[in-house]
Design a protein around this motif. Structure first.
Motif, PDB file in Angstrom:
ATOM      1  N   ILE A 113       0.843  -1.198   0.000  1.00  0.00           N
ATOM      2  CA  ILE A 113       0.000   0.000   0.000  1.00  0.00           C
ATOM      3  C   ILE A 113       0.878   1.248   0.000  1.00  0.00           C
ATOM      4  N   VAL A 114       1.947   1.205   0.785  1.00  0.00           N
ATOM      5  CA  VAL A 114       2.877   2.334   0.818  1.00  0.00           C
ATOM      6  C   VAL A 114       3.486   2.550  -0.571  1.00  0.00           C
ATOM      7  N   GLU A 115       3.837   1.457  -1.232  1.00  0.00           N
ATOM      8  CA  GLU A 115       4.383   1.565  -2.589  1.00  0.00           C
ATOM      9  C   GLU A 115       3.363   2.172  -3.551  1.00  0.00           C
ATOM     10  N   GLU A 116       2.094   1.761  -3.412  1.00  0.00           N
ATOM     11  CA  GLU A 116       1.033   2.301  -4.272  1.00  0.00           C
ATOM     12  C   GLU A 116       0.814   3.790  -4.005  1.00  0.00           C
ATOM     13  N   LEU A 117       0.828   4.179  -2.743  1.00  0.00           N
ATOM     14  CA  LEU A 117       0.680   5.595  -2.396  1.00  0.00           C
ATOM     15  C   LEU A 117       1.813   6.419  -2.993  1.00  0.00           C
ATOM     16  N   ASN A 118       3.005   5.864  -2.942  1.00  0.00           N
ATOM     17  CA  ASN A 118       4.158   6.554  -3.508  1.00  0.00           C
ATOM     18  C   ASN A 118       4.001   6.702  -5.023  1.00  0.00           C
ATOM     19  N   ASP A 119       3.561   5.632  -5.680  1.00  0.00           N
ATOM     20  CA  ASP A 119       3.363   5.674  -7.133  1.00  0.00           C
ATOM     21  C   ASP A 119       2.303   6.710  -7.527  1.00  0.00           C
ATOM     22  N   ARG A 120       1.307   6.884  -6.656  1.00  0.00           N
ATOM     23  CA  ARG A 120       0.235   7.838  -6.943  1.00  0.00           C
ATOM     24  C   ARG A 120       0.584   9.264  -6.516  1.00  0.00           C
ATOM     25  N   GLY A 121       1.766   9.425  -5.940  1.00  0.00           N
ATOM     26  CA  GLY A 121       2.186  10.765  -5.528  1.00  0.00           C
ATOM     27  C   GLY A 121       1.497  11.287  -4.292  1.00  0.00           C
ATOM     28  N   LYS A 122       0.929  10.414  -3.481  1.00  0.00           N
ATOM     29  CA  LYS A 122       0.249  10.843  -2.257  1.00  0.00           C
ATOM     30  C   LYS A 122       1.264  10.987  -1.115  1.00  0.00           C
ATOM     31  N   LYS A 123       2.135  11.972  -1.258  1.00  0.00           N
ATOM     32  CA  LYS A 123       3.222  12.158  -0.307  1.00  0.00           C
ATOM     33  C   LYS A 123       2.715  12.479   1.099  1.00  0.00           C
ATOM     34  N   ASP A 124       1.519  13.103   1.173  1.00  0.00           N
ATOM     35  CA  ASP A 124       0.987  13.478   2.482  1.00  0.00           C
ATOM     36  C   ASP A 124       0.619  12.270   3.323  1.00  0.00           C
TER      37      ASP A 124
END
Length: 353
Positions: A340-351
């Motif tokens: 999930i962390v990897e997916e968030l990173n891929d989506r640019g959800k840095k927050d």
């Protein structure tokens, strides 16, 4: 005998998302309800050495948070900051160089920052025994007596004997379930705790022998340790150091490693499904932390940080709620939360990272 404690605190703990973030990695979480994991680690080391002899190595982005967390438990100048994450060989090499340059030689007890220990008295006895072996030039790793066939830990194979300190045969990677079961049935295997004990000069010489390029880079930094040029040297050299673990780079190549197999209730509490180590389950095997309601459910873990979290008729699941995110997954997939962390990173959800 001079003993130094070195706490490696560079990890991110992505499997504890959404509670853990880059700015609040696992070692800065209070998972036990008593204190932050790094402070519990630090306090255990203070049973075997003095506060001025304990060092923490962390990423530069986490220094401020680490300083706030440990407060005045150790001198703040003992918190060493890496400008880039370069794995454990560089971390340990830099700490050894720092100690040798500023404090002279001594036994280094190197430990991760975020494991749980139940029997602290036994833990201290093991570290003191290891320090005696290390003082005489030995290299010691602390193995944990397996309590179940874990596939989440690496193992150390050792020569069977009645001696408290045994000779290590080899290090083996995280096994599959069948292999882990074989290790348990055969005996002679211990979990790799990531705790190492050696003199600073000994590990420096081992790095020089087996990782000469890494040794050369650390030597460039060591020249400036204790001077105004140390930070500049770190920033210039450290990011290009080869990223390799001390296990791969040194321990697996050495034929003189000693193992102390221990049973002090160690667990690295590496994912949400391991909270049962820190908290007592109810009569149906559920773990509840925070404002939670669990009805007609079994063997589930529910963590609430801000709001009331209720589950009904759900078995073997994990629910974790924070101010800005909620995680829901089967307990069997707890190791995959990092995806999930990897997916968030891929989506640019840095927050959310």
């Amino acid at each position: 005998m001079k003993i130094f404690g070195v706490i490696m605190a560079g990890g991110g703990g992505t499997r504890f998302w959404p509670l853990s973030r880059k700015a609040r990695p696992k070692q800065l979480l209070n998972l036990s309800g008593r204190d932050l994991m790094i402070n519990e680690t630090l306090e255990r080391l203070l049973n075997v050495t003095e506060r001025e002899n304990v060092y923490i190595v962390t990423n530069v982005s986490q220094v401020a948070a680490i300083k706030e967390a440990v407060h005045d438990r150790i001198p703040l100048e003992n918190i060493l900051s890496e400008p880039a994450a370069r794995n454990t060989a560089a971390c340990i090499g830099y700490a050894a160089a720092k100690i040798l340059k500023l404090r002279g030689d001594g036994v280094m007890i190197v430990t991760p920052s975020d494991a749980y220990v139940k029997d602290e008295e036994e833990y201290s006895k093991v570290l003191k025994l290891g320090a005696v072996v290390a003082e005489n030039g030995g290299i010691v790793t602390v193995g944990i007596k397996p309590t179940f066939p874990s596939t989440g830990y690496g193992y150390i194979k050792y020569e069977k004997s009645l001696d408290a300190v045994k000779k290590a045969d080899c290090f083996v990677e995280k096994p599959d379930k069948v292999t882990a079961e074989r290790y348990i049935s055969e005996g002679g295997y211990a979990w790799n705790s990531g705790i190492f004990i050696w003199k600073a000069s000994v590990v420096r010489d081992k790095i020089k022998r087996y990782l000469p390029d890494l040794y050369s880079d650390i030597a460039k930094i060591a020249e400036f340790i204790g001077t105004d040029g140390e930070r500049e040297a770190l920033n210039e050299v450290y990011p290009s150091i080869r990223s390799i673990s001390i296990d791969y780079g040194v321990m697996e190549k050495s034929d003189d490693i000693k193992v102390i197999e221990s049973d002090f209730g160690w667990n690295d509490v590496g994912s949400w499904d391991m909270l049962n180590v820190l908290h007592k389950a109810d009569e149906k095997g559920n773990i509840s932390v925070g404002d939670t309601i669990i009805v007609d459910s079994a063997r589930s873990t529910v963590y609430s940080e801000y709001r009331t979290v209720a589950i009904l008729g759900l078995d073997d699941i994990i629910v974790a709620e924070t101010k800005d995110a909620v995680l829901v997954c089967p307990k069997s997939r707890a190791q995959d939360v990092k995806k999930i962390v990897e997916e968030l990173n891929d989506r640019g959800k840095k927050d959310l990272l």
